[in-house]
Scaffold this motif. Structure first.
Motif, PDB file in Angstrom:
ATOM      1  N   ALA A  14     -12.588  -4.434 -12.486  1.00  0.00           N
ATOM      2  CA  ALA A  14     -12.136  -4.709 -13.852  1.00  0.00           C
ATOM      3  C   ALA A  14     -10.996  -3.778 -14.243  1.00  0.00           C
ATOM      4  N   LYS A  15     -10.118  -4.259 -15.102  1.00  0.00           N
ATOM      5  CA  LYS A  15      -9.139  -3.407 -15.756  1.00  0.00           C
ATOM      6  C   LYS A  15      -9.821  -2.759 -16.968  1.00  0.00           C
ATOM      7  N   PHE A  16      -9.419  -1.560 -17.285  1.00  0.00           N
ATOM      8  CA  PHE A  16      -9.988  -0.881 -18.442  1.00  0.00           C
ATOM      9  C   PHE A  16      -8.967  -0.878 -19.579  1.00  0.00           C
ATOM     10  N   GLY A  17      -9.352  -1.476 -20.700  1.00  0.00           N
ATOM     11  CA  GLY A  17      -8.487  -1.515 -21.874  1.00  0.00           C
ATOM     12  C   GLY A  17      -8.942  -0.493 -22.908  1.00  0.00           C
ATOM     13  N   MET A  18      -8.020   0.351 -23.374  1.00  0.00           N
ATOM     14  CA  MET A  18      -8.367   1.386 -24.338  1.00  0.00           C
ATOM     15  C   MET A  18      -7.572   1.225 -25.625  1.00  0.00           C
ATOM     16  N   ASP A  19      -8.293   1.017 -26.712  1.00  0.00           N
ATOM     17  CA  ASP A  19      -7.726   1.066 -28.054  1.00  0.00           C
ATOM     18  C   ASP A  19      -8.057   2.463 -28.581  1.00  0.00           C
ATOM     19  N   PHE A  20      -7.059   3.310 -28.721  1.00  0.00           N
ATOM     20  CA  PHE A  20      -7.294   4.725 -29.047  1.00  0.00           C
ATOM     21  C   PHE A  20      -8.144   4.861 -30.309  1.00  0.00           C
ATOM     22  N   ASN A  21      -7.799   4.091 -31.367  1.00  0.00           N
ATOM     23  CA  ASN A  21      -8.675   3.930 -32.535  1.00  0.00           C
ATOM     24  C   ASN A  21      -9.182   5.265 -33.093  1.00  0.00           C
ATOM     25  N   LEU A  41      -8.523   8.313 -21.513  1.00  0.00           N
ATOM     26  CA  LEU A  41      -7.240   7.641 -21.326  1.00  0.00           C
ATOM     27  C   LEU A  41      -6.815   7.607 -19.860  1.00  0.00           C
ATOM     28  N   GLU A  42      -7.209   8.610 -19.101  1.00  0.00           N
ATOM     29  CA  GLU A  42      -6.833   8.665 -17.687  1.00  0.00           C
ATOM     30  C   GLU A  42      -7.293   7.414 -16.929  1.00  0.00           C
ATOM     31  N   TYR A  43      -8.383   6.785 -17.365  1.00  0.00           N
ATOM     32  CA  TYR A  43      -8.922   5.614 -16.677  1.00  0.00           C
ATOM     33  C   TYR A  43      -8.254   4.307 -17.119  1.00  0.00           C
ATOM     34  N   ALA A  44      -7.514   4.332 -18.219  1.00  0.00           N
ATOM     35  CA  ALA A  44      -7.053   3.088 -18.848  1.00  0.00           C
ATOM     36  C   ALA A  44      -5.927   2.425 -18.074  1.00  0.00           C
ATOM     37  N   ASP A  45      -5.984   1.097 -18.016  1.00  0.00           N
ATOM     38  CA  ASP A  45      -4.905   0.287 -17.467  1.00  0.00           C
ATOM     39  C   ASP A  45      -4.041  -0.278 -18.591  1.00  0.00           C
ATOM     40  N   TYR A  46      -4.698  -0.732 -19.666  1.00  0.00           N
ATOM     41  CA  TYR A  46      -4.008  -1.269 -20.835  1.00  0.00           C
ATOM     42  C   TYR A  46      -4.324  -0.362 -22.027  1.00  0.00           C
ATOM     43  N   VAL A  47      -3.294   0.038 -22.763  1.00  0.00           N
ATOM     44  CA  VAL A  47      -3.471   0.993 -23.859  1.00  0.00           C
ATOM     45  C   VAL A  47      -2.840   0.441 -25.127  1.00  0.00           C
ATOM     46  N   LYS A  48      -3.587   0.517 -26.226  1.00  0.00           N
ATOM     47  CA  LYS A  48      -3.063   0.160 -27.552  1.00  0.00           C
ATOM     48  C   LYS A  48      -3.197   1.363 -28.466  1.00  0.00           C
ATOM     49  N   VAL A  49      -2.079   1.792 -29.053  1.00  0.00           N
ATOM     50  CA  VAL A  49      -2.084   2.921 -29.976  1.00  0.00           C
ATOM     51  C   VAL A  49      -1.259   2.563 -31.215  1.00  0.00           C
ATOM     52  N   ILE A 101       3.595   7.157 -22.263  1.00  0.00           N
ATOM     53  CA  ILE A 101       2.203   6.796 -21.946  1.00  0.00           C
ATOM     54  C   ILE A 101       2.162   5.911 -20.708  1.00  0.00           C
ATOM     55  N   LEU A 102       3.118   4.986 -20.602  1.00  0.00           N
ATOM     56  CA  LEU A 102       3.190   4.109 -19.437  1.00  0.00           C
ATOM     57  C   LEU A 102       3.331   4.933 -18.148  1.00  0.00           C
ATOM     58  N   ALA A 103       4.054   6.041 -18.233  1.00  0.00           N
ATOM     59  CA  ALA A 103       4.265   6.898 -17.063  1.00  0.00           C
ATOM     60  C   ALA A 103       2.989   7.587 -16.604  1.00  0.00           C
ATOM     61  N   MET A 104       1.917   7.490 -17.427  1.00  0.00           N
ATOM     62  CA  MET A 104       0.624   8.047 -17.038  1.00  0.00           C
ATOM     63  C   MET A 104      -0.147   7.057 -16.149  1.00  0.00           C
ATOM     64  N   ASP A 105       0.592   6.269 -15.371  1.00  0.00           N
ATOM     65  CA  ASP A 105       0.022   5.298 -14.434  1.00  0.00           C
ATOM     66  C   ASP A 105      -0.711   4.173 -15.164  1.00  0.00           C
ATOM     67  N   LYS A 106      -0.058   3.630 -16.209  1.00  0.00           N
ATOM     68  CA  LYS A 106      -0.625   2.511 -16.953  1.00  0.00           C
ATOM     69  C   LYS A 106       0.088   1.217 -16.585  1.00  0.00           C
ATOM     70  N   GLU A 107      -0.574   0.082 -16.849  1.00  0.00           N
ATOM     71  CA  GLU A 107       0.031  -1.215 -16.569  1.00  0.00           C
ATOM     72  C   GLU A 107       0.744  -1.794 -17.784  1.00  0.00           C
ATOM     73  N   ALA A 108       0.212  -1.554 -18.971  1.00  0.00           N
ATOM     74  CA  ALA A 108       0.861  -2.033 -20.187  1.00  0.00           C
ATOM     75  C   ALA A 108       0.463  -1.141 -21.354  1.00  0.00           C
ATOM     76  N   VAL A 109       1.436  -0.882 -22.225  1.00  0.00           N
ATOM     77  CA  VAL A 109       1.206  -0.045 -23.414  1.00  0.00           C
ATOM     78  C   VAL A 109       1.744  -0.784 -24.626  1.00  0.00           C
ATOM     79  N   PHE A 110       0.962  -0.767 -25.704  1.00  0.00           N
ATOM     80  CA  PHE A 110       1.365  -1.390 -26.958  1.00  0.00           C
ATOM     81  C   PHE A 110       1.316  -0.336 -28.064  1.00  0.00           C
ATOM     82  N   VAL A 111       2.394  -0.229 -28.822  1.00  0.00           N
ATOM     83  CA  VAL A 111       2.419   0.645 -29.995  1.00  0.00           C
ATOM     84  C   VAL A 111       2.522  -0.261 -31.219  1.00  0.00           C
ATOM     85  N   THR A 112       1.492  -0.250 -32.051  1.00  0.00           N
ATOM     86  CA  THR A 112       1.487  -1.103 -33.242  1.00  0.00           C
ATOM     87  C   THR A 112       1.829  -0.269 -34.472  1.00  0.00           C
TER      88      THR A 112
END
Length: 315
Positions: free
Chosen positions: A157-164, A184-192, A215-226
């Motif tokens: 599974a991919k791990f999605g993290m909403d920092f929240n 966060l180190e485990y996350a593949d998809y990040v929303k902040v 954040i993407l440079a922390m070995d992530k696949e996708a990052v969203f800043v809302t």
């Protein structure tokens, strides 16, 4: 197989809804909780979502499970226990629809969550795994969360993290942020949000492009800043990135809007033939905007038909 599996502590948000017959502030019992909120758009848009975790053997837990089932969420792993009450919060809302949470101390089961409380067979069936952090980070519950994340990753599974992030929920905020960075180190998809991005990177809130890429440079696949009415920025490991404007609406209650955004993005990302990321983010912005038009979280989430109508009206 599930598109999204969420290890979620569902919450009852008592949201302000005017005044009662005696003239005092009145609060409505609205089901919510970030983990469930993110799983909901996927189900409402036609995907398959499952929520697992603990709620109380009380009227609040009964209500949450009933509503999840009505909204087509699999609740086979959502268990009720008398260990404590369902997590409760009181939500105050200002004229712009922005909200502030006051959690009832002692409610909720996250700190005592154990491996025996989790149906790992459901986690193994998910494409994307979600979980919320534990405010009481030096507890069995926090350790259990890490075990669940590692189990999900080990099973593909991919791990999605909403920092929240919620201010003042940790006894020591700096130590709490360090704990969140560990997850966060485990996350593949990040929303902040923009302020969470600044917190993570040390950049200014308006430096969302640099922040997303950091954040993407922390070995992530996708990052969203809302950024709420300020729009959203995305960056992916494939080099795709860009800013997408928000939809202008008169917000009634912004509870769950960020969760709605992330859940919508994950829904379209897990389709067999995903849309271009800019279009995915446009749809996620629309879904979050629609969520702001109604009070509460679960009950504010729009249907697929409502989203498509809104998009057709705002080409």
């Amino acid at each position: 197989m599930f598109d999204i599996v969420s290890l979620a502590e569902a919450v009852i948000d008592f949201s302000m809804c005017g005044k009662g017959p005696m003239g005092n502030p009145a609060f409505e019992m609205n089901p919510g909780g970030a983990g469930c909120n993110v799983a909901l758009p996927n189900a409402l848009l036609g995907g398959k979502s499952a929520c697992l975790g603990l709620v109380g053997k009380d009227m609040f837990g009964d209500h949450i499970i009933r509503r999840l089932k009505e909204l087509n969420i699999n609740t086979d792993g959502m268990r009720q226990t008398g260990r404590s009450t369902t997590r409760l919060s009181f939500v105050s809302i200002d004229e712009e629809g922005d909200r502030q949470f006051d959690f009832v101390k002692g409610s909720g089961m996250k700190p005592t969550l154990s491996e025996e409380d989790i149906d790992f067979s459901i986690i193994a069936q998910g494409k994307v795994f979600l979980t919320e952090y534990c405010h009481e980070y030096k507890t069995m519950g926090a350790e259990t969360i890490f075990k669940a994340i590692r189990y999900a990753k080990d099973h593909g599974a991919k791990f999605g993290m909403d920092f929240n992030y919620r201010p003042n929920v940790f006894a020591d905020d700096q130590e709490g942020i360090a704990y969140l960075k560990e997850i966060l180190e485990y996350a593949d998809y990040v929303k902040v949000s923009e302020n969470e991005m600044a917190m993570l990177t040390g950049l200014n809130e308006d430096e969302y492009e640099r922040g997303a890429k950091a954040i993407l440079a922390m070995d992530k696949e996708a990052v969203f800043v809302t950024m709420g009415p300020g729009g959203s920025y995305f960056a992916t490991k494939d080099g795709d990135c860009g800013f997408v404007e928000a939809f202008k609406v008169k917000a009634v209650d912004t509870t769950g809007c960020g969760d709605a955004f992330f859940g919508t993005a994950l829904h379209y990302m897990t389709r067999e033939n995903p849309l271009p990321m800019a279009e995915i983010v446009r749809r996620a912005n629309a879904y979050g905007a629609l969520c702001a038009l109604k009070p509460g979280a679960f009950d504010a989430m729009p249907t697929k038909e409502e989203l498509e109508t809104f998009l057709a009206e705002h080409k």
